[in-house]
Write an enzyme that holds these catalytic residues in place. Sequence first.
Site, PDB file in Angstrom:
ATOM      1  CB  CYS A  42      -0.933  -0.009   1.192  1.00 56.13           C
ATOM      2  SG  CYS A  42      -1.780  -1.578   1.359  1.00 56.13           S
ATOM      3  CG  HIS A  69      -2.234   4.339   4.970  1.00 52.79           C
ATOM      4  ND1 HIS A  69      -1.989   4.272   3.618  1.00 52.79           N
ATOM      5  CD2 HIS A  69      -2.393   3.056   5.382  1.00 52.79           C
ATOM      6  CE1 HIS A  69      -2.001   2.999   3.237  1.00 52.79           C
ATOM      7  NE2 HIS A  69      -2.241   2.243   4.280  1.00 52.79           N
ATOM      8  CD  GLU A  89      -2.841   7.769   8.923  1.00 50.94           C
ATOM      9  OE1 GLU A  89      -3.708   6.921   8.638  1.00 50.94           O
ATOM     10  OE2 GLU A  89      -2.325   8.532   8.078  1.00 50.94           O
ATOM     11  CE  LYS A  96      -5.741   4.041   1.512  1.00 52.55           C
ATOM     12  NZ  LYS A  96      -4.852   5.119   1.992  1.00 52.55           N
ATOM     13  CG  HIS A 128      -6.391   0.804   0.394  1.00 52.45           C
ATOM     14  ND1 HIS A 128      -5.311   1.131  -0.398  1.00 52.45           N
ATOM     15  CD2 HIS A 128      -5.879   0.436   1.595  1.00 52.45           C
ATOM     16  CE1 HIS A 128      -4.199   0.944   0.302  1.00 52.45           C
ATOM     17  NE2 HIS A 128      -4.511   0.533   1.504  1.00 52.45           N
ATOM     18  CG  PHE A 185      -0.727  -5.330   4.753  1.00 56.36           C
ATOM     19  CD1 PHE A 185      -1.191  -4.626   5.846  1.00 56.36           C
ATOM     20  CD2 PHE A 185      -1.588  -6.205   4.117  1.00 56.36           C
ATOM     21  CE1 PHE A 185      -2.499  -4.793   6.306  1.00 56.36           C
ATOM     22  CE2 PHE A 185      -2.895  -6.381   4.561  1.00 56.36           C
ATOM     23  CZ  PHE A 185      -3.350  -5.677   5.661  1.00 56.36           C
TER      24      PHE A 185
END
Lengths: 402, 89
Positions: free
Chosen positions: A162, A294, A305, A326, A331, A390
């Site tokens: 990502c 994010h 976050e 998003k 995403h 990830f």
Amino acid sequence: MNRVVITGAGTINALGHSVDETFDAMKNARCGIGALDFQDVDRLAIKIGGQVRGFETEGRFNRQQMSLYDRFTQFTLAAAKEAVAQSGLSFHGDLAAQSGVILGTAGGGVNTWDANYRLVYEEGKNRVHPFVVPKLMNNAAASHVSMEHNLKGPSFTVATACASSNHAMAQAFAMVRSGLATTILTGGSESMLCFGGVKAWEGLRVMSKDACRPFSANRNGMVQGEGAGVFVFENMDHAKARGADILAEVIGFGMSSDAADIVMPSKAGAARAMQMALKDAGIATSDVGYINAHGTGTAANDKTECAAVADVFGAHADDLMISSTKSMHGHLIGGTGAVELLACIMALREGVIAPTIGYEEPDPECALDVVPNEARDAKVDVALSNAFAFGGMNAVIALRRV
Amino acid sequence: MSEPSIETRVIAIIAEQAVLEPSDVTLDSTLEDLGIDSLGLVESIFAIEEEFDISVPFNANEPTASDFDISNVRSIVAGIESLIQSADG
């Protein structure tokens, strides 16, 4: 050290087929997430996504090109065309040799893998088309962009899940800043909205069945999107000498690795990436007016976050705005940082902050100004774009208004 | 209506690959004449295998090593006819 500016932008995503359409959707808090439409969707538990609709290949690509272009390559070429057109550049001679393409993607030609596995496993065929490999390889999009625009300098593809696009754009920035290249086409793309692509994500049990609601107490997971974002990163002196319209200046980046867990995010790793971006850009925390989060809409990401932002920015965390687009485009996995950089450019250039839509209930663990549900007019000098992947690989980019 | 001949079907595949009309493809045409490069050749062989449900013994690393002669359209048609015969036999 050279200064680096953005002189062109292009995109295709669930919100629109151009930057203008995407800005318009973000300003109007429009949601591009809806019912997925592809073969065997009825066998999925997750049936929503930010799917690109109405993308016609007819008239855009010829038959020979179509036999070589996976959907992620098609998206990338469309976005690159828009970006290059806006920049006004054409690449010949020395400029071609000093210009490259660095793109991010997590999965590459996932539709091609999926369709051909279906042929050989499900339909029992023993023969596949000869272009399966050149179509599915992760660097296919970058290669075709290089061929289409005659980019002969440093060119490659980055895969950090990502964070792929942010790592790609950070690398492009570093190359132009150091003088290794004059111009780099950079950003990224993803197209994994097919049966296998969504089924794999279902397995992790982090997907929402109804909506992406980042930072909202009732959030219940992420929603996949697809598309591409491509930018022209150019040496500022070169851009100014030719009188180019400058969209924003790229002023720094930070990268870090959590070195901890293959899927769970780390507050410390995220915080270090943001701190490094500020240090690299030579700016104070108080300079930052907007962060494109994010903000995946998962329980784990959003609270981690927000805690990382609070740690890095201290009291200023309550003054800055942080939103997750998003919620609107989904995403885009490896392409997400590229489309999200558009929200930073819109904030700096047009003074409009894209909202976090679907926000319904405050979460004490995400107690920041997340620009809920409606876009906001605000003057911003510096914006950050976060990507925390990830695998614990983080990349943060800093942009400044020009 | 009778099925088109093997020759007609092969020429149709090659013409499509070359983006030409079948009437522009003759038995004496070479792939080079028709502007078909190595990737185009591999794609044509795939299309031929699909059309006739045969397996063409062709390795792009050694195009001349196999029995399958690609020197012109005539030799390709002959090669396919023989492969179909042995598949039926």
